[in-house]
Enzyme design. Structure first.
Site, PDB file in Angstrom:
ATOM      1  N   SER A 190       0.823  -1.212   0.000  1.00 33.04           N
ATOM      2  CA  SER A 190       0.000   0.000   0.000  1.00 33.04           C
ATOM      3  C   SER A 190       0.855   1.258   0.000  1.00 33.04           C
ATOM      4  O   SER A 190       0.374   2.336  -0.356  1.00 33.04           O
ATOM      5  CB  SER A 190      -0.952   0.006   1.195  1.00 33.04           C
ATOM      6  OG  SER A 190      -0.231   0.177   2.411  1.00 33.04           O
ATOM      7  N   LYS A 307     -13.290   3.396  -1.588  1.00 29.75           N
ATOM      8  CA  LYS A 307     -13.513   2.063  -2.150  1.00 29.75           C
ATOM      9  C   LYS A 307     -14.852   2.072  -2.882  1.00 29.75           C
ATOM     10  O   LYS A 307     -15.894   2.360  -2.294  1.00 29.75           O
ATOM     11  CB  LYS A 307     -13.541   1.013  -1.035  1.00 29.75           C
ATOM     12  CG  LYS A 307     -12.448   1.168   0.021  1.00 29.75           C
ATOM     13  CD  LYS A 307     -11.058   0.960  -0.539  1.00 29.75           C
ATOM     14  CE  LYS A 307     -10.011   1.104   0.563  1.00 29.75           C
ATOM     15  NZ  LYS A 307      -8.637   0.927   0.090  1.00 29.75           N
TER      16      LYS A 307
END
Length: 355
Positions: A190, A307
């Site tokens: 990430s 998301k």
């Protein structure tokens, strides 16, 4: 074989997000008073937008930095199909006759299952095309970034798209993909998302002026610490908020305070320079919480991920960005993009004073 394409845009994207890109281009063009239609097929890795009126200029109305789902944006010159693999040069040179002079040549392909096998051909064709362009005067003797860039996008061995990008109105990397490598010390992959976000969503001057050693930041939902690690690489002091553990090496930097708390409930005692957030939550809930941070004056700048759902992803993106702007209570500079290292998400940079 040579289909002229006046006032058409070619945009590359993540494979599978062509409908979202097409919807974004169509809606943004309509809001700018430009009618037209988008041509896209799922998993092709690109979309074309054709303006209905030849006098319209969709390239000017749709700047690359304002687009969310476009990795790269170029102005289409021509579509060449049915090429003879023994001589691709002649049709390309013919299509470029009278089209001006370019400062660089990029031979690319969509980042898709069908496009990736073309990478070798793209390199070989570029090596053959570049000297031919220079010989004809279509390309400067040396790379000149102040001039328009010529793009050749290979869709198949006998099918390509010719296009151009203007200086400053396109991604500065071939295919719109920055080539980043995961550092061996990074706690997670990430970290690449935040590195790409700072590279893609901020200008070089903003990175220099907005990210300075000694600034203070919060990382909400920090574990295992990928985004915290990136911030410490810029010598920021980070409050890492997460009930989960961080990579132990982060504590050795002397720049990290780990608070075992809920990142969605925690709030700082004073205004921070930066807040970053990569939590798995409903996108509207994230957007609302980010708005609260700006409304309450808890941070000056933020990078966070939204998301996206499986359906109506452009509509959800627009709704979340509108919600952020409406509920922040202060004027914000907002930029959003689906990064190369994103998946079913987009990354947002928001600032109450980017300048």
């Amino acid at each position: 074989m040579d289909a002229s394409a006046p006032q058409a845009l070619l945009c590359l994207c993540r494979a599978g997000f062509e409908p979202e890109l097409a919807a974004e281009l169509t809606e943004r063009a309509a809001l700018a008073g430009i009618g037209g239609y988008a041509r896209a097929a799922r998993d092709d890795g690109y979309a074309l937008f054709h303006a209905a009126d030849p006098d319209d200029r969709p390239g000017r109305a749709l700047p690359w930095r304002a687009l969310v789902f476009a990795r790269q944006k170029t102005q289409l010159i021509a579509e060449l199909d049915g090429l003879d693999p023994r001589d691709r040069l002649t049709p390309v040179l013919s299509a470029l006759e009278g089209r001006g002079r370019y400062g660089e040549l990029w031979v690319e392909h969509p980042d898709s299952e069908a496009g990736r096998p073309l990478s070798g051909l793209a390199r070989a064709f570029g090596n053959a095309l570049r000297p031919a362009l220079r010989q004809r005067g279509f390309l400067t003797p040396h790379d000149d970034p102040a001039r328009p860039r010529l793009h050749v996008c290979l869709l198949a061995g006998d099918h390509l798209l010719l296009s151009r990008s203007e200086p400053g109105d396109g991604a500065p990397w071939p295919q719109g993909i920055p080539r980043l490598r995961l550092h061996a010390d990074a706690p997670s992959r990430s970290a690449l998302k935040l590195e790409e976000a700072l590279l893609s969503l901020l200008s070089a001057r903003e990175r220099e002026t907005l990210i300075k050693p000694g600034m203070r930041a919060a990382d909400l939902g920090a574990a295992p610490g990928g985004w915290t690690w990136v911030l410490t690489r810029h010598h920021l002091h980070v409050t890492a908020v997460d009930n989960g553990p961080l990579q132990p090496a982060l504590h050795d930097t002397g720049l990290v305070e780990h608070l075992r708390a809920d990142g969605f409930r925690w709030q700082p005692e004073r205004t921070l320079d930066w807040m970053v957030c990569d939590m798995v939550e409903q996108p509207r809930r994230v957007a609302a919480r980010m708005a609260t941070w700006f409304r309450e004056g808890w941070c000056r700048h933020a990078v966070f991920n939204l998301k996206l759902p499986m359906k109506k992803r452009w509509q959800e993106t627009r709704l979340c960005l509108d919600l952020l702007a409406d509920e922040a209570g202060v004027p914000l500079e907002v930029r959003a993009r689906q990064l190369y290292h994103d998946r079913e998400e987009i990354t947002v940079f928001a600032s109450a004073g980017a300048g």
